[in-house]
Design a protein around this motif. Structure first.
Motif, PDB file in Angstrom:
ATOM      1  N   LEU A  73       1.009  -0.773  -0.121  1.00  0.00           N
ATOM      2  CA  LEU A  73      -0.378  -0.177  -0.192  1.00  0.00           C
ATOM      3  C   LEU A  73       0.544   1.240  -0.273  1.00  0.00           C
ATOM      4  CD1 LEU A  73      -2.589  -1.308   2.780  1.00  0.00           C
ATOM      5  CD2 LEU A  73      -2.904  -1.110  -0.149  1.00  0.00           C
ATOM      6  N   PRO A  74       0.952   1.456  -0.637  1.00  0.00           N
ATOM      7  CA  PRO A  74       2.356   3.036  -1.166  1.00  0.00           C
ATOM      8  C   PRO A  74       1.908   4.012   0.141  1.00  0.00           C
ATOM      9  CG  PRO A  74       0.505   3.552  -2.664  1.00  0.00           C
ATOM     10  CD  PRO A  74       0.453   2.008  -2.763  1.00  0.00           C
ATOM     11  N   ASP A  75       0.761   4.459   0.678  1.00  0.00           N
ATOM     12  CA  ASP A  75       0.566   5.203   1.871  1.00  0.00           C
ATOM     13  C   ASP A  75       0.886   4.836   3.183  1.00  0.00           C
ATOM     14  OD1 ASP A  75      -1.377   2.847   1.727  1.00  0.00           O
ATOM     15  OD2 ASP A  75      -2.922   4.814   3.282  1.00  0.00           O
ATOM     16  N   LEU A  76       1.516   3.257   3.466  1.00  0.00           N
ATOM     17  CA  LEU A  76       2.087   3.570   3.964  1.00  0.00           C
ATOM     18  C   LEU A  76       3.011   3.382   4.138  1.00  0.00           C
ATOM     19  CD1 LEU A  76      -0.918   0.271   5.542  1.00  0.00           C
ATOM     20  CD2 LEU A  76      -0.313   2.704   5.725  1.00  0.00           C
ATOM     21  N   LEU A  77       3.942   3.662   2.648  1.00  0.00           N
ATOM     22  CA  LEU A  77       5.633   3.038   2.604  1.00  0.00           C
ATOM     23  C   LEU A  77       5.849   3.903   3.283  1.00  0.00           C
ATOM     24  CD1 LEU A  77       5.968   1.869  -0.736  1.00  0.00           C
ATOM     25  CD2 LEU A  77       5.979   0.367   1.157  1.00  0.00           C
ATOM     26  N   PRO A  78       6.099   5.560   3.172  1.00  0.00           N
ATOM     27  CA  PRO A  78       6.562   6.491   3.994  1.00  0.00           C
ATOM     28  C   PRO A  78       6.772   5.870   5.860  1.00  0.00           C
ATOM     29  CG  PRO A  78       5.488   7.496   2.737  1.00  0.00           C
ATOM     30  CD  PRO A  78       4.633   6.279   2.326  1.00  0.00           C
ATOM     31  N   ILE A  79       5.593   5.508   6.057  1.00  0.00           N
ATOM     32  CA  ILE A  79       6.017   4.752   7.634  1.00  0.00           C
ATOM     33  C   ILE A  79       6.692   3.809   7.408  1.00  0.00           C
ATOM     34  CG2 ILE A  79       4.774   4.299   9.481  1.00  0.00           C
ATOM     35  CD1 ILE A  79       1.835   5.179   8.310  1.00  0.00           C
ATOM     36  N   ARG A  80       6.834   2.959   6.875  1.00  0.00           N
ATOM     37  CA  ARG A  80       8.227   1.937   7.306  1.00  0.00           C
ATOM     38  C   ARG A  80       9.570   2.381   6.792  1.00  0.00           C
ATOM     39  NH1 ARG A  80       9.864  -3.006   3.023  1.00  0.00           N
ATOM     40  NH2 ARG A  80      10.474  -4.125   4.316  1.00  0.00           N
ATOM     41  N   TYR A  81       9.371   2.957   6.117  1.00  0.00           N
ATOM     42  CA  TYR A  81      10.784   3.846   5.714  1.00  0.00           C
ATOM     43  C   TYR A  81      11.322   4.925   6.864  1.00  0.00           C
ATOM     44  CZ  TYR A  81      10.495   2.348   0.927  1.00  0.00           C
ATOM     45  OH  TYR A  81      10.151   1.123  -0.378  1.00  0.00           O
ATOM     46  N   GLY A  82      10.163   5.436   7.379  1.00  0.00           N
ATOM     47  CA  GLY A  82      10.118   6.369   8.619  1.00  0.00           C
ATOM     48  C   GLY A  82      11.009   5.958  10.193  1.00  0.00           C
ATOM     49  N   ARG A  83       9.963   3.887  10.134  1.00  0.00           N
ATOM     50  CA  ARG A  83      11.027   3.127  11.618  1.00  0.00           C
ATOM     51  C   ARG A  83      11.587   2.658  11.072  1.00  0.00           C
ATOM     52  NH1 ARG A  83       4.464  -0.161  12.733  1.00  0.00           N
ATOM     53  NH2 ARG A  83       3.702   2.141  13.548  1.00  0.00           N
ATOM     54  N   MET A  84      12.207   2.658   9.665  1.00  0.00           N
ATOM     55  CA  MET A  84      13.645   1.620   9.127  1.00  0.00           C
ATOM     56  C   MET A  84      14.337   2.862   9.314  1.00  0.00           C
ATOM     57  SD  MET A  84      12.763  -1.185   6.142  1.00  0.00           S
ATOM     58  CE  MET A  84      14.325  -1.795   6.251  1.00  0.00           C
ATOM     59  N   ALA A 141      19.149   8.391   0.801  1.00  0.00           N
ATOM     60  CA  ALA A 141      17.708   7.983  -0.039  1.00  0.00           C
ATOM     61  C   ALA A 141      16.662   9.150  -0.205  1.00  0.00           C
ATOM     62  CB  ALA A 141      17.380   6.391  -0.652  1.00  0.00           C
ATOM     63  N   ILE A 142      16.341   8.998   1.536  1.00  0.00           N
ATOM     64  CA  ILE A 142      15.298  10.092   1.970  1.00  0.00           C
ATOM     65  C   ILE A 142      15.513  11.334   2.370  1.00  0.00           C
ATOM     66  CG2 ILE A 142      13.630  10.683   4.299  1.00  0.00           C
ATOM     67  CD1 ILE A 142      14.490   7.830   5.346  1.00  0.00           C
ATOM     68  N   SER A 143      16.958  11.303   2.476  1.00  0.00           N
ATOM     69  CA  SER A 143      17.806  12.957   3.097  1.00  0.00           C
ATOM     70  C   SER A 143      17.627  13.453   1.149  1.00  0.00           C
ATOM     71  CB  SER A 143      18.785  13.650   3.137  1.00  0.00           C
ATOM     72  OG  SER A 143      19.961  12.165   2.149  1.00  0.00           O
ATOM     73  N   SER A 144      18.253  12.787  -0.222  1.00  0.00           N
ATOM     74  CA  SER A 144      17.780  13.081  -1.607  1.00  0.00           C
ATOM     75  C   SER A 144      16.598  12.888  -2.319  1.00  0.00           C
ATOM     76  CB  SER A 144      18.757  12.509  -2.522  1.00  0.00           C
ATOM     77  OG  SER A 144      18.393  11.055  -2.292  1.00  0.00           O
ATOM     78  N   GLY A 145      15.948  13.023  -1.306  1.00  0.00           N
ATOM     79  CA  GLY A 145      14.559  12.326  -2.064  1.00  0.00           C
ATOM     80  C   GLY A 145      13.897  11.610  -2.973  1.00  0.00           C
ATOM     81  N   VAL A 146      14.479  10.445  -2.724  1.00  0.00           N
ATOM     82  CA  VAL A 146      14.772   9.448  -3.773  1.00  0.00           C
ATOM     83  C   VAL A 146      13.481   8.191  -2.571  1.00  0.00           C
ATOM     84  CG1 VAL A 146      15.596   6.710  -4.255  1.00  0.00           C
ATOM     85  CG2 VAL A 146      16.683   8.822  -4.407  1.00  0.00           C
ATOM     86  N   LEU A 147      13.498   8.353  -1.902  1.00  0.00           N
ATOM     87  CA  LEU A 147      12.151   7.630  -1.106  1.00  0.00           C
ATOM     88  C   LEU A 147      11.584   8.634  -0.242  1.00  0.00           C
ATOM     89  CD1 LEU A 147      14.334   4.784   0.418  1.00  0.00           C
ATOM     90  CD2 LEU A 147      12.468   4.991  -1.294  1.00  0.00           C
ATOM     91  N   THR A 148      10.383   8.720   0.215  1.00  0.00           N
ATOM     92  CA  THR A 148       9.655   9.415   1.514  1.00  0.00           C
ATOM     93  C   THR A 148       9.166   8.797   2.546  1.00  0.00           C
ATOM     94  OG1 THR A 148       8.507  11.099  -0.093  1.00  0.00           O
ATOM     95  CG2 THR A 148       7.986  11.176   2.044  1.00  0.00           C
ATOM     96  N   ALA A 149       9.807   9.346   3.753  1.00  0.00           N
ATOM     97  CA  ALA A 149      10.018   8.700   4.943  1.00  0.00           C
ATOM     98  C   ALA A 149       8.627   9.914   6.358  1.00  0.00           C
ATOM     99  CB  ALA A 149      11.312   8.558   5.923  1.00  0.00           C
ATOM    100  N   ALA A 150       8.492   9.085   6.297  1.00  0.00           N
ATOM    101  CA  ALA A 150       7.552  10.008   8.139  1.00  0.00           C
ATOM    102  C   ALA A 150       8.004   9.606   9.185  1.00  0.00           C
ATOM    103  CB  ALA A 150       6.242   9.639   7.566  1.00  0.00           C
ATOM    104  N   PRO A 151       9.137   9.430   9.537  1.00  0.00           N
ATOM    105  CA  PRO A 151       9.670   9.148  10.927  1.00  0.00           C
ATOM    106  C   PRO A 151       8.915   9.576  12.163  1.00  0.00           C
ATOM    107  CG  PRO A 151      11.031  11.242  10.062  1.00  0.00           C
ATOM    108  CD  PRO A 151       9.739  11.241   8.533  1.00  0.00           C
TER     109      PRO A 151
END
Length: 448
Positions: free
Chosen positions: A47-58, A436-446
Motif C-alpha cells: 500500500l503506497p500510502d503506508l510505505l513512508p511509515i515503513r521507511y521512517g521506522r527503518m 535516499a531519504i534526504s535526497s528525495g528518492v524515498l519519502t519517509a514519515a519518521p
C-alpha cells in the motif's frame, strides 16, 4: 531408514563442502544490489500510502533498519556458500522475533513468534541472522564491540550445545521440548533483573482480547462497540473491505480443525479495521477483526495479515510444499513453535491475495532489547539461541547438524566474527537509506 550413525556421517561430510571456520568472513559481492532498490522492489506491491511509515521506522536506527531488511540479508546469505543442511527456517530470526505467548493450555512460553518469512533453507542462515542482530542491537545500546562479540558468541554457542543435546534425544522428547517462561526466573541472579522479568511476565499475562477491548475500542452513542479511529495506524475498514473480510471469514474457518470451528461459531462479527504493525510488515494489507462471544464483554480479536512470497524463497535451493503463502506461514509456525495459536488459519482474499489469521493478543510479550545492559543482552542471546535450536531440531535433521557443528567452538567463533562484519554492512546500508531519504528518492514519515 537412515541410522543415526549415517546421519552423523552426513553432517561431518558437510564440513568438506563448507568448513566451520569458513562461516566467519563477509565480503559483499561486487554486484551486490543496492539495499534501497531491494526495499523498493519489495514495496512495489504494498500500500503506497503506508510505505513512508515503513521507511521512517527503518530510518530510526541501524537496528530498526535491520529489522525491516530481511530481504536484503536473504540475498546476502544466498551469495555465500552454505552447508546444504536444511531446516524449516524462521527466515527472520532477529532478537525481537522471539518472545512470550500463551500455549493452548494457558502456560506462558518463550519461543520464536514471527513466521512471515518461514521457508526451507540452510540452518545457518537463521543462526547468522540472529547473531548479527545481537551485534547491531548491542551497538545501538552503546556496548563495545568486545561486548557485542561476546553476546553473539554466547547465542551461537547456546544454539550449538542445545542442538547437540537434542540430537541425543528421541523423537517425541524433542517434539515436546519447550521453554516455559516460569523456568527462566531461577536462572536470574540479581533481584533487580528478576523483578523486571516478573513485570514482563505479568504484562504478557494481561495482554488478552479483553485487555485489547479497552485499548482498541469505544462505545458509540447508540451503545454499539466499535474499533477506534486512529489514522494512519488504525482505520476502520470501509464498506468494501468489511464485506470482503466477512466473506474471507468463512474460507478461513474451513482451515481450522472441527473443534476449533465449533468454538469460532460461538462468536459473532462486530467490527473490522486496517492496522499497521511492525516494521518489515508495514505496507502489507493487515486488518484486525473484533468478535463477540457470550456478550459484548466476551471479545475475541483476530488479526489478518497478508502473506506474500518469503524473502528466502527466491534464493534458497530448496522448495517448500505449500503453494499458498498463507498456508506456508501457518504450517511453518506449527512446525517450529512448541505450541501454536488455536486460531491459526489461512485463506485467499480479494484479487487472489493470500492471508493468514491468528489471535491479535494472546498473552504476548517481548523483551525490551533497547534498555539491556551487556550482561542482559548476552543472557537474552543465549535464550534466543536455545529456542532457535529447538525449532530447528523439530524441522531438520538434528543429528546431521549436530555432527557438523561438533563439540568445539569453531562454528561459534566463526559466526560471531561474521556477525561483527555484517553489523558493519548494516551500518552502511542504514546510511544508504538515510541518503535516499534526504535526497528525495524515498519519502519517509519518521516517528509514526
Amino acid at each position: 531408514m537412515t541410522s543415526p550413525a549415517e546421519r552423523a556421517a552426513q553432517g561431518k561430510r558437510a564440513r568438506k563442502h563448507l568448513a566451520r571456520s569458513a562461516h566467519g568472513p563477509w565480503i559483499p559481492a561486487a554486484d551486490r544490489p543496492d539495499p534501497v532498490v531491494v526495499l523498493e522492489r519489495q514495496g512495489a506491491d504494498r500500500l503506497p500510502d503506508l510505505l513512508p511509515i515503513r521507511y521512517g521506522r527503518m530510518s530510526a536506527s541501524p537496528f530498526a533498519f535491520y529489522r525491516g531488511a530481511a530481504a536484503v540479508m536473504a540475498g546476502d546469505l544466498a551469495a555465500i556458500p552454505h552447508t546444504g543442511l536444511s531446516v524449516q527456517l524462521c527466515g527472520d530470526a532477529h532478537l525481537l522475533n522471539f518472545g512470550l505467548f500463551a500455549s493452548p493450555e494457558r502456560a506462558l512460553l518463550f519461543d520464536l513468534n514471527d513466521f512471515d518469512e518461514t521457508y526451507p533453507g540452510p540452518f545457518e542462515w537463521d543462526v547468522k541472522r540472529l547473531a548479527a542482530s545481537v551485534v547491531v542491537a548491542a551497538r545501538d545500546n552503546g556496548h563495545s564491540d568486545k561486548q557485542a562479540h561476546r553476546a553473539a558468541l554466547a547465542g551461537t554457542q547456546a544454539y550449538r550445545t542445545n542442538l547437540r543435546r537434542l540430537a541425543g534425544l528421541g523423537e517425541l522428547a524433542v517434539w515436546y521440548e519447550r521453554i516455559d517462561a516460569q523456568d527462566l526466573l531461577p536462572l536470574i541472579r540479581s533481584a533487580r533483573d528478576r523483578r523486571r522479568v516478573e513485570h514482563t511476565l505479568a504484562q504478557a499475562t494481561r495482554r488478552t482480547s479483553l485487555h485489547a477491548l479497552g485499548k482498541l475500542t469505544e462505545t458509540t452513542p447508540d451503545g454499539r462497540r466499535r474499533i477506534v479511529h486512529d489514522p494512519p495506524l488504525l482505520q476502520p475498514a470501509g464498506v468494501t473491505d468489511a464485506a470482503a473480510i466477512r466473506k474471507m471469514f468463512g474460507d478461513y474457518r474451513s482451515t481450522l480443525t472441527e473443534d476449533r470451528r465449533r468454538l469460532l461459531d460461538r462468536y459473532r462479527f462486530v467490527d473490522a479495521a486496517r492496522k499497521v504493525v511492525g516494521i518489515g510488515s508495514v505496507g502489507t494489507r493487515c486488518f484486525i477483526v473484533l468478535l463477540a462471544g457470550r456478550d459484548a464483554d466476551d471479545p475475541l480479536f483476530l488479526q489478518i495479515k497478508e502473506a506474500t512470497r518469503s524473502v528466502v524463497e527466491e534464493h534458497t535451493p530448496y522448495h517448500g510444499p505449500y503453494l499458498h503463502p498463507g498456508h506456508r506461514v501457518v504450517a511453518g509456525q506449527r512446525l517450529l513453535q512448541a505450541a501454536s495459536d488455536i486460531f491459526l488459519g489461512w485463506m485467499t482474499g480479494p484479487q487472489g491475495r493470500s492471508f493468514y489469521w491468528r489471535q491479535l493478543r494472546d498473552m504476548k510479550g517481548s523483551a525490551d532489547v533497547g534498555v539491556m545492559r551487556p550482561e542482559d543482552l548476552l543472557a537474552y542471546a543465549r535464550l534466543c539461541g536455545t529456542a532457535l535450536s529447538r525449532a530447528h531440531a523439530r524441522s531438520g535433521d538434528r543429528i546431521a547438524i549436530a555432527a557438523y557443528l561438533g563439540g568445539s567452538d569453531t562454528f561459534d567463533r566463526a559466526v560471531a566474527a561474521f556477525a561483527l562484519h555484517y553489523a558493519d554492512q548494516t551500518l552502511r546500508d542504514h546510511a544508504t537509506l538515510l541518503d535516499a531519504i534526504s535526497s528525495g528518492v524515498l519519502t519517509a514519515a519518521p516517528g509514526i
